[in-house]
Design a protein around this motif. Structure first.
Motif, PDB file in Angstrom:
ATOM      1  N   ASN A  71       1.587 -45.700   8.771  1.00 22.92           N
ATOM      2  CA  ASN A  71       0.897 -45.193   7.577  1.00 22.92           C
ATOM      3  C   ASN A  71       0.195 -46.295   6.794  1.00 22.92           C
ATOM      4  O   ASN A  71      -0.151 -46.101   5.626  1.00 22.92           O
ATOM      5  CB  ASN A  71       1.890 -44.454   6.679  1.00 22.92           C
ATOM      6  N   SER A  72      -0.022 -47.422   7.454  1.00 24.66           N
ATOM      7  CA  SER A  72      -0.674 -48.545   6.778  1.00 24.66           C
ATOM      8  C   SER A  72      -2.096 -48.186   6.364  1.00 24.66           C
ATOM      9  O   SER A  72      -2.857 -47.617   7.141  1.00 24.66           O
ATOM     10  CB  SER A  72      -0.708 -49.769   7.705  1.00 24.66           C
ATOM     11  N   GLN A  73      -2.442 -48.506   5.138  1.00 22.34           N
ATOM     12  CA  GLN A  73      -3.809 -48.317   4.656  1.00 22.34           C
ATOM     13  C   GLN A  73      -4.678 -49.525   4.983  1.00 22.34           C
ATOM     14  O   GLN A  73      -5.899 -49.408   5.107  1.00 22.34           O
ATOM     15  CB  GLN A  73      -3.797 -48.071   3.148  1.00 22.34           C
ATOM     16  N   PRO A  76      -4.965 -49.219   9.627  1.00 22.29           N
ATOM     17  CA  PRO A  76      -4.659 -47.878  10.156  1.00 22.29           C
ATOM     18  C   PRO A  76      -4.405 -47.916  11.660  1.00 22.29           C
ATOM     19  O   PRO A  76      -4.917 -48.789  12.366  1.00 22.29           O
ATOM     20  CB  PRO A  76      -5.927 -47.078   9.816  1.00 22.29           C
ATOM     21  N   ILE A 143      -0.850 -38.686  10.037  1.00 21.89           N
ATOM     22  CA  ILE A 143      -1.781 -39.783   9.747  1.00 21.89           C
ATOM     23  C   ILE A 143      -3.155 -39.198   9.421  1.00 21.89           C
ATOM     24  O   ILE A 143      -3.618 -38.268  10.081  1.00 21.89           O
ATOM     25  CB  ILE A 143      -1.885 -40.778  10.921  1.00 21.89           C
ATOM     26  N   ASN A 144      -3.796 -39.741   8.411  1.00 23.21           N
ATOM     27  CA  ASN A 144      -5.091 -39.228   7.965  1.00 23.21           C
ATOM     28  C   ASN A 144      -6.257 -40.114   8.370  1.00 23.21           C
ATOM     29  O   ASN A 144      -7.381 -39.653   8.508  1.00 23.21           O
ATOM     30  CB  ASN A 144      -5.089 -39.051   6.447  1.00 23.21           C
TER      31      ASN A 144
END
Length: 346
Positions: A71-73, A76, A143-144
């Motif tokens: 979930n790292s911004q 990603p 995940i987005n």
């Protein structure tokens, strides 16, 4: 890797070592023995409908390396799609070795391959259904934002996923970048080019009269030369590729794949009522990679240039590589992927 050509990687089976009897979940490959990073693995349930509208629920296997960063911004995750259609994802695992540990890397076995379900009914297989599976996986993982790398046929699924996302107003998944590795824009042209290369090798063998001077039968000699020139140019076939080919799954089609020709997203066509781009309605930056000697030749990728016309598209050719660049030049391949992801992380 494309199918139904005499020079398909199935031709290598005669010269490969026996497949391991260990399960796919076991750590038997050389890649895993030598200190590969830990991973999480699991299954999700996906659904596919047959021609009668009957829903079939299937198991899809996935594996996440460096799962704590999923979930790292800042970095990603990267989703990697294997080729075939029939190979399991394991031949792509070596990519992890040269990628930063700060980015999660997600692999999954497409339906019909590896540890995922292998339904016998060919009506349950199509490119569209493979795209739907990817959407379900992304949704399940929560995940987005992410990057996608598709190898060979996996690049077709990756592109069709990105294209369908543009055409779906309810789609909230954001693909930040797309890498098409050794992926033709037209399967028909790819088969024609493979046939041309095979024919050239046959003529070469006839001139050398190799069938009478060698202990190997002529077809095997042709296949062996094709492999060494246009599939994988390493001195020995990497174990990850050997094992994947020997454990290949369902090859669906052939028409579902053979007739594929990449096309622009509908909303980008001038005749479409949605031809005017809205916010975020564009194909993400695209990197196309192929090997100098790949059977996915220059002719095979011309169609991509008609689709990707913006400055966000670039091509890279890796010298002295063929169809499995990530195994033939791991460092050079990974540097391209790392750079492409990094500059498109935001």
């Amino acid at each position: 890797m494309m199918i139904t050509t005499v020079a398909d990687c199935s031709s290598l089976e005669h010269s490969f070592a026996p497949a391991s009897t260990s399960s796919a979940r076991g750590r038997s490959s050389s890649f895993l023995r030598f200190g590969a990073p830990r991973f999480n693995e699991d299954f999700i349930r996906v659904h596919r409908c047959d021609d009668q509208g009957v829903t079939h629920y299937l198991s899809l296997y996935y594996r996440v390396y460096h799962p704590s960063h999923i979930n790292s911004q800042e970095s990603p995750p990267l989703i990697v799609l294997h080729g075939g259609p029939s190979l399991p994802s394991s031949y792509l695992y070596p990519i992890v070795q040269n990628m930063p540990t700060s980015r999660s890397i997600i692999f999954y076995d497409q339906i019909g391959c590896g540890q995922s379900s292998e339904p016998a009914d060919e009506r349950l297989y199509s490119i569209e259904k493979a795209v739907s599976d990817l959407k379900e996986l992304v949704s399940c993982l929560g995940i987005n934002k992410f990057h996608i790398l598709g190898h060979s046929f996996g690049g077709v699924v990756a592109y069709e996923y990105a294209k369908s996302s543009l055409e779906d107003d309810e789609q909230h998944q954001m693909c930040l970048s797309l890498t098409l590795s050794n992926t033709p824009a037209s399967m028909e042209i790819s088969h024609e080019e493979s046939g041309r290369l095979v024919h050239s090798i046959k003529e070469e063998c006839m001139l050398e009269n190799v069938s009478t001077e060698s202990d190997m039968p002529a077809p095997r000699i042709v296949n062996d030369r094709f492999r060494k020139r246009h599939e994988c140019r390493t001195e020995n076939v990497p174990e990850a590729l050997v094992t994947a080919i020997q454990s290949r799954g369902v090859t669906f089609g052939p028409d579902a794949v053979r007739n594929y020709i990449a096309s622009k997203p509908m909303h980008l066509l001038s005749s479409s009522p949605r031809s005017v781009d809205g916010p975020n309605k564009s194909i993400p930056p695209v990197l196309l990679i192929r090997g100098e000697h790949d059977f996915v030749t220059e002719e095979c990728i011309k169609g991509w240039r008609k689709i990707f016309t913006s400055r966000g598209y670039r091509e890279e050719v890796l010298n002295n590589c063929a169809h499995y660049c990530h195994l033939e030049n791991p460092q050079g391949f990974s540097e391209l992927i790392k750079s492409h992801c990094f500059i498109n992380d935001y």
